[in-house]
Design a protein around this motif. Structure first.
Motif, short mmCIF file in Angstrom:
data_model
loop_
_atom_site.label_atom_id
_atom_site.label_comp_id
_atom_site.label_asym_id
_atom_site.label_seq_id
_atom_site.Cartn_x
_atom_site.Cartn_y
_atom_site.Cartn_z
N UNK A 24 58.03 67.65 -127.66
CA UNK A 24 58.37 66.25 -127.49
C UNK A 24 57.26 65.51 -126.75
N UNK A 25 56.71 66.14 -125.74
CA UNK A 25 55.64 65.53 -124.96
C UNK A 25 54.42 65.29 -125.83
N UNK A 26 54.04 66.29 -126.61
CA UNK A 26 52.87 66.14 -127.48
C UNK A 26 53.08 65.01 -128.48
N UNK A 27 54.27 64.93 -129.06
CA UNK A 27 54.56 63.88 -130.03
C UNK A 27 54.49 62.51 -129.38
N UNK A 28 55.06 62.38 -128.19
CA UNK A 28 55.04 61.10 -127.47
C UNK A 28 53.61 60.70 -127.12
N UNK A 29 52.79 61.66 -126.70
CA UNK A 29 51.40 61.37 -126.37
C UNK A 29 50.67 60.90 -127.64
N UNK A 30 50.91 61.57 -128.77
CA UNK A 30 50.29 61.15 -130.03
C UNK A 30 50.68 59.71 -130.37
N UNK A 31 51.96 59.38 -130.22
CA UNK A 31 52.42 58.03 -130.52
C UNK A 31 51.73 57.00 -129.62
N UNK A 32 51.63 57.31 -128.33
CA UNK A 32 50.99 56.39 -127.40
C UNK A 32 49.51 56.23 -127.71
N UNK A 33 48.83 57.32 -128.04
CA UNK A 33 47.41 57.24 -128.39
C UNK A 33 47.21 56.42 -129.66
N UNK A 34 48.11 56.57 -130.62
CA UNK A 34 48.03 55.77 -131.84
C UNK A 34 48.17 54.29 -131.52
N UNK A 35 49.10 53.95 -130.63
CA UNK A 35 49.28 52.55 -130.25
C UNK A 35 48.03 52.00 -129.57
N UNK A 36 47.45 52.79 -128.67
CA UNK A 36 46.24 52.36 -127.98
C UNK A 36 45.10 52.17 -128.98
N UNK A 37 44.94 53.13 -129.90
CA UNK A 37 43.90 53.02 -130.93
C UNK A 37 44.07 51.75 -131.75
N UNK A 38 45.31 51.47 -132.18
CA UNK A 38 45.55 50.27 -132.98
C UNK A 38 45.22 49.01 -132.18
N UNK A 39 45.62 48.97 -130.92
CA UNK A 39 45.34 47.79 -130.10
C UNK A 39 43.85 47.60 -129.90
N UNK A 40 43.12 48.69 -129.68
CA UNK A 40 41.68 48.58 -129.48
C UNK A 40 40.96 48.18 -130.76
N UNK A 41 41.44 48.63 -131.90
CA UNK A 41 40.82 48.28 -133.18
C UNK A 41 41.02 46.80 -133.50
#
Length: 106
Positions: free
Chosen positions: A80-97
């Motif tokens: 669950x932790x790994x999945x949540x971290x992946x989701x958060x990183x995806x959000x950060x990547x999208x915001x930075x792009x």
């Protein structure tokens, strides 16, 4: 199930569009104001330069506050932790792009 809507929050004078269920909009906006305030405190101290460093320090300060209050969530399963971290990183990547390159350097 309610479809997420895009809510634009402003943190350190930059807009961040974030998908959010309508019933959570007020919580998201409140959280964004809190994060913005913490980041402004750090930036205004003059000791830290760069939005990325300010964001990391703000996140650490907020996590520390939660731990001090005993509000840390129960430990989730490792998957669950790994999945949540992946989701958060995806959000950060999208915001930075979505931000122009010149703004990322500030």
């Amino acid at each position: 199930m309610t479809q997420p809507q895009t809510v634009t929050v402003q943190i350190l004078d930059k807009d961040y569009p974030i998908g959010c269920p309508p019933q959570q909009r007020a919580n998201l906006e409140s959280a964004a104001r809190y994060v913005d305030g913490k980041m402004r405190e750090i930036r205004n101290s003059g000791k830290v330069i760069g939005a990325d460093r300010i964001a990391v320090l703000a996140a650490l300060n907020i996590a520390h506050e939660l731990l001090q209050r005993g509000a840390a969530p129960a430990q989730p399963a490792a998957g669950d932790t790994r999945e949540r971290v992946r989701e958060l990183l995806d959000k950060v990547d999208r915001a930075l792009q979505e931000r122009p390159l010149e703004q990322q350097r500030g």
